[in-house]
Design a protein around this motif. Structure first.
Motif, PDB file in Angstrom:
ATOM      1  N   PRO A 129       0.812  -1.230   0.000  1.00  0.00           N
ATOM      2  CA  PRO A 129       0.000   0.000   0.000  1.00  0.00           C
ATOM      3  C   PRO A 129       0.837   1.266   0.000  1.00  0.00           C
ATOM      4  O   PRO A 129       0.404   2.303  -0.506  1.00  0.00           O
ATOM      5  CB  PRO A 129      -0.838  -0.128   1.282  1.00  0.00           C
ATOM      6  CG  PRO A 129      -0.113  -1.091   2.132  1.00  0.00           C
ATOM      7  CD  PRO A 129       0.544  -2.060   1.197  1.00  0.00           C
TER       8      PRO A 129
ATOM      9  N   TYR B  38      -2.731  -9.124  -2.533  1.00  0.00           N
ATOM     10  CA  TYR B  38      -3.670  -9.102  -1.419  1.00  0.00           C
ATOM     11  C   TYR B  38      -4.370 -10.436  -1.245  1.00  0.00           C
ATOM     12  O   TYR B  38      -4.512 -10.936  -0.131  1.00  0.00           O
ATOM     13  CB  TYR B  38      -4.688  -7.979  -1.613  1.00  0.00           C
ATOM     14  CG  TYR B  38      -4.074  -6.612  -1.421  1.00  0.00           C
ATOM     15  CD1 TYR B  38      -3.452  -6.280  -0.221  1.00  0.00           C
ATOM     16  CD2 TYR B  38      -4.083  -5.671  -2.445  1.00  0.00           C
ATOM     17  CE1 TYR B  38      -2.862  -5.039  -0.045  1.00  0.00           C
ATOM     18  CE2 TYR B  38      -3.497  -4.434  -2.278  1.00  0.00           C
ATOM     19  CZ  TYR B  38      -2.886  -4.126  -1.078  1.00  0.00           C
ATOM     20  OH  TYR B  38      -2.297  -2.903  -0.905  1.00  0.00           O
TER      21      TYR B  38
ATOM     22  N   LYS C  59      -5.930 -11.200   2.165  1.00  0.00           N
ATOM     23  CA  LYS C  59      -6.599  -9.916   2.400  1.00  0.00           C
ATOM     24  C   LYS C  59      -7.694  -9.724   1.355  1.00  0.00           C
ATOM     25  O   LYS C  59      -7.573  -8.950   0.415  1.00  0.00           O
ATOM     26  CB  LYS C  59      -5.588  -8.777   2.381  1.00  0.00           C
ATOM     27  CG  LYS C  59      -4.605  -8.840   3.556  1.00  0.00           C
ATOM     28  CD  LYS C  59      -3.609  -7.703   3.504  1.00  0.00           C
ATOM     29  CE  LYS C  59      -4.236  -6.353   3.773  1.00  0.00           C
ATOM     30  NZ  LYS C  59      -4.786  -6.240   5.141  1.00  0.00           N
TER      31      LYS C  59
ATOM     32  N   ALA D  59      -9.403  -6.101   0.768  1.00  0.00           N
ATOM     33  CA  ALA D  59      -8.541  -5.188   0.012  1.00  0.00           C
ATOM     34  C   ALA D  59      -8.437  -5.621  -1.440  1.00  0.00           C
ATOM     35  O   ALA D  59      -8.412  -4.793  -2.348  1.00  0.00           O
ATOM     36  CB  ALA D  59      -7.157  -5.135   0.650  1.00  0.00           C
TER      37      ALA D  59
ATOM     38  N   LYS E  43     -11.445  -4.518  -3.197  1.00  0.00           N
ATOM     39  CA  LYS E  43     -11.497  -3.064  -3.275  1.00  0.00           C
ATOM     40  C   LYS E  43     -10.754  -2.538  -4.501  1.00  0.00           C
ATOM     41  O   LYS E  43     -11.054  -1.443  -4.999  1.00  0.00           O
ATOM     42  CB  LYS E  43     -10.887  -2.472  -2.005  1.00  0.00           C
ATOM     43  CG  LYS E  43     -10.963  -0.957  -1.905  1.00  0.00           C
ATOM     44  CD  LYS E  43     -12.393  -0.498  -1.812  1.00  0.00           C
ATOM     45  CE  LYS E  43     -12.463   1.017  -1.729  1.00  0.00           C
ATOM     46  NZ  LYS E  43     -13.861   1.497  -1.696  1.00  0.00           N
TER      47      LYS E  43
ATOM     48  N   PHE F 265      -9.378   2.091   7.653  1.00  0.00           N
ATOM     49  CA  PHE F 265      -8.962   0.759   8.038  1.00  0.00           C
ATOM     50  C   PHE F 265      -9.104   0.549   9.540  1.00  0.00           C
ATOM     51  O   PHE F 265      -9.145  -0.570  10.032  1.00  0.00           O
ATOM     52  CB  PHE F 265      -7.519   0.491   7.584  1.00  0.00           C
ATOM     53  CG  PHE F 265      -6.460   1.031   8.509  1.00  0.00           C
ATOM     54  CD1 PHE F 265      -5.853   0.207   9.423  1.00  0.00           C
ATOM     55  CD2 PHE F 265      -6.084   2.358   8.445  1.00  0.00           C
ATOM     56  CE1 PHE F 265      -4.871   0.703  10.253  1.00  0.00           C
ATOM     57  CE2 PHE F 265      -5.111   2.843   9.272  1.00  0.00           C
ATOM     58  CZ  PHE F 265      -4.491   2.021  10.186  1.00  0.00           C
TER      59      PHE F 265
ATOM     60  N   ASN G  52      -8.546   4.772   1.295  1.00  0.00           N
ATOM     61  CA  ASN G  52      -8.464   3.543   0.509  1.00  0.00           C
ATOM     62  C   ASN G  52      -7.116   2.871   0.690  1.00  0.00           C
ATOM     63  O   ASN G  52      -7.026   1.657   0.805  1.00  0.00           O
ATOM     64  CB  ASN G  52      -8.690   3.862  -0.974  1.00  0.00           C
ATOM     65  CG  ASN G  52     -10.165   3.960  -1.313  1.00  0.00           C
ATOM     66  OD1 ASN G  52     -10.786   2.965  -1.615  1.00  0.00           O
ATOM     67  ND2 ASN G  52     -10.708   5.153  -1.205  1.00  0.00           N
TER      68      ASN G  52
ATOM     69  N   LEU H 164      -7.024   1.142   3.894  1.00  0.00           N
ATOM     70  CA  LEU H 164      -7.733  -0.127   3.831  1.00  0.00           C
ATOM     71  C   LEU H 164      -6.823  -1.223   3.292  1.00  0.00           C
ATOM     72  O   LEU H 164      -6.790  -2.343   3.806  1.00  0.00           O
ATOM     73  CB  LEU H 164      -8.959   0.002   2.915  1.00  0.00           C
ATOM     74  CG  LEU H 164      -9.551  -1.344   2.464  1.00  0.00           C
ATOM     75  CD1 LEU H 164     -10.188  -2.038   3.658  1.00  0.00           C
ATOM     76  CD2 LEU H 164     -10.545  -1.164   1.353  1.00  0.00           C
ATOM     77  N   LEU H 165      -6.064  -0.898   2.248  1.00  0.00           N
ATOM     78  CA  LEU H 165      -5.194  -1.906   1.649  1.00  0.00           C
ATOM     79  C   LEU H 165      -4.116  -2.362   2.626  1.00  0.00           C
ATOM     80  O   LEU H 165      -3.591  -3.451   2.504  1.00  0.00           O
ATOM     81  CB  LEU H 165      -4.543  -1.348   0.374  1.00  0.00           C
ATOM     82  CG  LEU H 165      -5.519  -0.921  -0.730  1.00  0.00           C
ATOM     83  CD1 LEU H 165      -4.733  -0.441  -1.945  1.00  0.00           C
ATOM     84  CD2 LEU H 165      -6.440  -2.050  -1.118  1.00  0.00           C
TER      85      LEU H 165
ATOM     86  N   ASN I   7      -7.234  -8.189   7.713  1.00  0.00           N
ATOM     87  CA  ASN I   7      -8.623  -8.638   7.556  1.00  0.00           C
ATOM     88  C   ASN I   7      -9.221  -8.987   8.903  1.00  0.00           C
ATOM     89  O   ASN I   7      -8.539  -9.463   9.773  1.00  0.00           O
ATOM     90  CB  ASN I   7      -8.684  -9.859   6.637  1.00  0.00           C
ATOM     91  CG  ASN I   7      -8.809  -9.437   5.193  1.00  0.00           C
ATOM     92  OD1 ASN I   7      -8.813  -8.242   4.889  1.00  0.00           O
ATOM     93  ND2 ASN I   7      -8.891 -10.404   4.295  1.00  0.00           N
TER      94      ASN I   7
END
Length: 577
Positions: free
Chosen positions: A414, A446, A451, A454, A457, A549, A569, A572-573, A577
């Motif tokens: 990320p 991911y 994950k 992500a 996403k 996140f 965003n 989040l990555l 999880n």
């Protein structure tokens, strides 16, 4: 405007010429449409004295003014084509002079004519007394080549050759090159091109470097490497000076054959010809060829370190090693080759290849992590050689792919995306934005590390930036969901892929094969077919917007959170999880 016959009747010849010139000059200055009509009437009047230069200059001015815009209307283009044809036909009616025609007129009319009009104009010009320059004829040759008519293109070339023109003209050579590089038949193309080469030689056309490069490239692409090398040697015998493109084409053949020894010979031949050492484009082609061979033979008995040293030896032979050292890449003294003269600063492309080779063959996860951190520092500092490498996505993709494979360095993924989307404020380089390949690599990483949220996403983030997912992206998502044994998620993703206009391929089928419970897969297919989106299960993929996140505790909880910013965003990555 009165007809020319009524104006000129009864006037003596000198007066008629004077009146014609005054009327035409006024029309050219004030009403170009009247000028076209007046010139048309003049050309149609067989009793009118030629006024050769005045007529030619008038036509040139009318065509230039009428077609000077980027997109003249259809009526104007048709009028100019018709006027030039009338002008050409009028030359056959004149016994007192031979008209000539400027190259600019021919170029502009041919450029704005459709294929049928070009053919008509060429046929008209064939039967006239116009003196057509060979350069003007090449406009027809090029157009016929693009039309897929090599027979007509060769007809023009024969006309140029028999006219006694110097066929070594660069425009003729370029036209021959374009003809030789055009394929009309994917099965018999090499046979057709070989026939064209033979006929060109029979016409007395001696290939220059541009034609030679086209001939060698055709042989390489056809897998006829022996002929390619023979043509290169013939060029050396006839002292045709090779250029960077010539050597790059031969290197392409060496890559196809995975022939390291041929690359070595090409390198020494280039030095003998003076093409090296001070030629960053050729150095780039050399190190790229070695890297491509190394990638294709990754399972070869040669170790990765040996492959890298072979690339490094070429680099150090021609380029300064200090940029590598500033990046923290160690260069042992025994790895340096003998210098081929004064070394020069490497181009950004050469540096990118060297870093990519290091990432691929030498760098373990810790070394690549250190390299990336140092690389970002130098980009932020606007290093004159290293910062420009960030203008393309190649290095970022290489870092993303390498670091995304290891759990210890996966957290940098990320950060790599953030540095592309939100570059350091201090850098003046226009940092390349993520491409569809970049996002696909990220999605793969991911899912590989579990994950899922992500990974899903990625599709939404791509769409927000106007980058439609391609088949590779969709297959990456499918493969990731299949690895999680989410049959319903796989089926829903397939539905999205088909809605985007993509059909399943072998990689799609491989993803489906990873679902171990075939009954679960069949059940998911039936539910989606029967209920559409309403048949979504708890395990179905979520592409709902994500805000932060810090709020992500489970996949279920993510479904109703709203997206706010790019940074959110990226967070989040990076989130677990």
């Amino acid at each position: 405007m009165l007809s020319w016959e009524r104006v000129a009747i009864g006037l003596p010849l000198p007066k008629r010429r004077l009146v014609w010139q005054e009327v035409m000059l006024w029309a050219l200055q004030h009403q170009i449409g009247k000028a076209i009509t007046f010139l048309d009437a003049t050309l149609s009047d067989s009793t009118m004295p030629a006024l050769r230069h005045a007529v030619e200059d008038s036509l040139k001015h009318i065509v230039s003014v009428s077609l000077q815009g980027p997109t003249p209307d259809l009526e104007t283009k048709n009028n100019m084509h018709r006027l030039l044809c009338v002008f050409a036909e009028a030359s056959m009616l004149r016994n007192d002079c031979t008209y000539s025609i400027s190259q600019k007129i021919v170029y502009m009319v041919v450029r704005h004519s459709d294929n049928h009009q070009v053919r008509v104009l060429y046929d008209v010009l064939l039967n006239t007394r116009l003196d057509i320059h060979p350069h003007s004829l090449t406009h027809f040759m090029n157009r016929f080549t693009r039309m897929g008519r090599p027979d007509l293109a060769m007809h023009v070339l024969r006309r140029i050759a028999v006219s006694g023109a110097d066929v070594s003209y660069e425009t003729v050579q370029y036209s021959c090159m374009a003809l030789l590089r055009t394929r009309w038949n994917e099965i018999e193309w090499y046979k057709i091109q070989s026939y064209l080469v033979t006929e060109m030689l029979e016409l007395g056309i001696r290939p220059g470097i541009h034609m030679l490069n086209a001939m060698i490239l055709n042989a390489v692409e056809a897998g006829d490497y022996q002929t390619a090398q023979a043509m290169f040697e013939t060029a050396r015998i006839h002292r045709i000076r090779r250029n960077t493109i010539t050597y790059s084409i031969l290197l392409k053949g060496a890559v196809h054959n995975s022939d390291d020894a041929l690359i070595e010979r090409i390198m020494h031949m280039a030095e003998e010809d003076g093409a090296l050492p001070k030629n960053n484009e050729l150095v780039f082609s050399l190190v790229l060829a070695l890297l491509q061979i190394a990638r294709e033979n990754d399972t070869n008995i040669l170790t990765s370190a040996t492959r890298y040293r072979a690339i490094l030896r070429v680099y150090t032979r021609y380029c300064d090693i200090s940029p590598l050292q500033q990046l923290g890449i160690h260069v042992d003294m025994d790895e340096k080759s003998e210098k081929a003269g004064i070394v020069s600063s490497p181009s950004p492309k050469v540096l990118s290849i060297m870093m990519a080779a290091y990432i691929r063959f030498i760098g373990n996860s810790d070394l690549v992590r250190l390299l990336y951190n140092r690389y970002q520092e130098l980009v932020a500092q606007n290093h004159d050689l290293i910062a420009p490498t960030a203008a393309t996505v190649h290095l970022a993709n290489a870092f993303l792919f390498s670091l995304g494979r290891h759990s210890a360095t996966f957290k940098l993924c990320p950060i790599i995306l953030r540095n592309m989307l939100e570059p350091p404020a201090t850098t003046t380089v226009k940092v390349a934005q993520p491409t569809v390949r970049t996002w696909s690599i990220a999605a793969r990483a991911y899912f590989f590390h579990g994950k899922r949220t992500a990974g899903e996403k990625i599709i939404e983030m791509m769409r927000e930036r106007g980058i439609p997912p391609n088949l590779v992206t969709w297959n990456t998502i499918l493969s990731g969901l299949a690895s999680l044994q989410d049959a319903f998620g796989v089926v829903k993703a397939m539905k999205g892929m088909e809605a985007a206009g993509f059909e399943s391929d072998s990689e799609t089928l491989k993803a489906l094969a990873r679902i171990r419970d075939r009954n679960q897969l069949l059940d998911a297919l039936r539910k989606v077919a029967a209920n559409g989106d309403n048949g979504r299960s708890q395990a179905a993929p979520s592409c709902q917007p994500i805000q932060s996140f810090h709020e992500v505790s489970s996949h279920k909880r993510n479904e109703n959170i709203q997206y706010q910013t790019t940074a959110a965003n990226i967070e989040l990555l990076a989130a677990p999880n």
